[in-house]
Design an enzyme around this catalytic site. Structure first.
Site, PDB file in Angstrom:
ATOM      1  N   LYS A 217     -70.645 -20.601  66.915  1.00 50.55           N
ATOM      2  CA  LYS A 217     -69.613 -21.462  66.341  1.00 50.55           C
ATOM      3  C   LYS A 217     -70.206 -22.708  65.692  1.00 50.55           C
ATOM      4  O   LYS A 217     -71.375 -23.056  65.870  1.00 50.55           O
ATOM      5  CB  LYS A 217     -68.576 -21.820  67.403  1.00 50.55           C
ATOM      6  CG  LYS A 217     -67.642 -20.645  67.719  1.00 50.55           C
ATOM      7  CD  LYS A 217     -66.339 -21.088  68.311  1.00 50.55           C
ATOM      8  CE  LYS A 217     -65.323 -19.947  68.330  1.00 50.55           C
ATOM      9  NZ  LYS A 217     -64.010 -20.369  68.841  1.00 50.55           N
ATOM     10  N   ARG A 257     -66.891 -14.224  74.913  1.00 48.05           N
ATOM     11  CA  ARG A 257     -66.773 -13.409  73.699  1.00 48.05           C
ATOM     12  C   ARG A 257     -67.989 -13.703  72.822  1.00 48.05           C
ATOM     13  O   ARG A 257     -68.122 -14.817  72.303  1.00 48.05           O
ATOM     14  CB  ARG A 257     -65.467 -13.746  72.981  1.00 48.05           C
ATOM     15  CG  ARG A 257     -65.212 -12.992  71.697  1.00 48.05           C
ATOM     16  CD  ARG A 257     -63.892 -13.444  71.086  1.00 48.05           C
ATOM     17  NE  ARG A 257     -63.605 -12.764  69.828  1.00 48.05           N
ATOM     18  CZ  ARG A 257     -64.015 -13.193  68.637  1.00 48.05           C
ATOM     19  NH1 ARG A 257     -64.727 -14.307  68.545  1.00 48.05           N
ATOM     20  NH2 ARG A 257     -63.724 -12.522  67.546  1.00 48.05           N
TER      21      ARG A 257
END
Length: 290
Positions: A217, A257
């Protein structure tokens, strides 16, 4: 900790890595763009072979962008779910109620909904008895917004998630169906993301599994690049992800995840070090020197 899915209950004594499968051409990490359902099935099976016990399959990128129609999303997502679900548990990454309904019909055992939930989605999840990932977000998905400031971001998350859990429960969703995702990078600054990760264990006060989506991210790119403007691209965030995932496990993450086998290994080893279960050695040498 337990998480009830449509056809099984996961015992989360050890953290679990959910492998990411994107049936997209525009997801933020180029290495995870399967593009077609056929390629997504092949990529998903490769992740399962590598040791992922759950796959999260989506067909709409979380990044900002124009709306994607139900038929377009379903045409990509549903065949991929159907091709994988007979061989490995699959969660469907969608915030469309209609697409979620079709994905459950194709064999998905959970819905990963980054929208924070709606009455219609909660009713669908309650009726299906499937797992549900409830994600913190401060508005519609795929829309850029300036982050808010909070006196205490973790207390805000606890209050916000608690309210959404109550809303889901009123519409028939059992608490054991819900896992909570703090929504790193969604309406949070990098400083807020870091504070959430440092204090992740405080969210366990809600009594539900912690589902953490941090793989490659932007906050990792900013930390590695030194500033938002100089943040490293997703393709250069693998080892930053390994570090963040390892510390998230230490702080109590139950499901992570992730994109990569490297992070899968980190999650497994960090979970053993955390000590939820004793190590059962099966090799001849407990020191791994065979």
């Amino acid at each position: 900790m337990r998480w009830r899915l449509a056809d099984r209950t996961l015992e989360l004594d050890q953290p679990l890595a959910a492998g990411i499968v994107n049936v997209t051409a525009d997801s933020m990490f180029e290495g995870a763009r399967s593009v077609t359902p056929e390629r997504a099935v092949a990529d998903g099976l490769a992740l399962a072979e590598a040791g992922f016990e759950l796959l999260d399959v989506g067909a709409v990128a979380a990044r900002s962008g124009p709306p994607v129609g139900v038929e377009e999303e379903a045409a990509a997502l549903v065949p991929a779910v159907e091709g994988l679900a007979a061989r490995v548990p699959v969660s469907a990454d969608t915030f469309s109620v209609e697409v979620a309904r079709r994905a459950l019909g194709a064999g998905a055992v959970a819905i990963n909904d980054i929208s924070g939930g709606s009455e219609q989605m909660f009713e669908l999840v309650a009726g299906a008895g499937c797992g549900y990932v409830l994600t913190h977000i401060e508005g519609p998905p795929r829309v850029d917004r300036p982050p808010r400031s909070y006196d205490d971001v973790v207390e805000h998350l606890k209050s916000w998630l608690g309210g959404r859990i109550e809303a889901a429960s009123r519409l028939g969703v059992a608490e054991e169906q819900i896992a909570i995702d703090p929504g790193l990078d969604f309406d949070l600054t990098t400083a807020q993301d870091l504070e959430v990760l440092r204090r992740l264990g405080e969210l366990r006060a809600l009594g539900l599994p912690l589902y953490v989506s941090l793989s490659r991210k932007d906050f990792i790119g900013e930390l590695l690049g030194g500033s938002w403007e100089e943040r490293l691209p997703a393709s250069e965030r693998e080892w930053g992800t390994v570090a963040a995932a390892t510390l998230a496990v230490r702080e109590g993450a139950d499901v992570l995840r992730v994109h990569d086998r490297s992070t899968l290994q980190a999650v497994k080893v960090a979970g053993r070090i955390r000590g939820d279960l004793p190590v059962q050695w099966t090799g001849k040498s407990p020191r791994g020197r065979d």
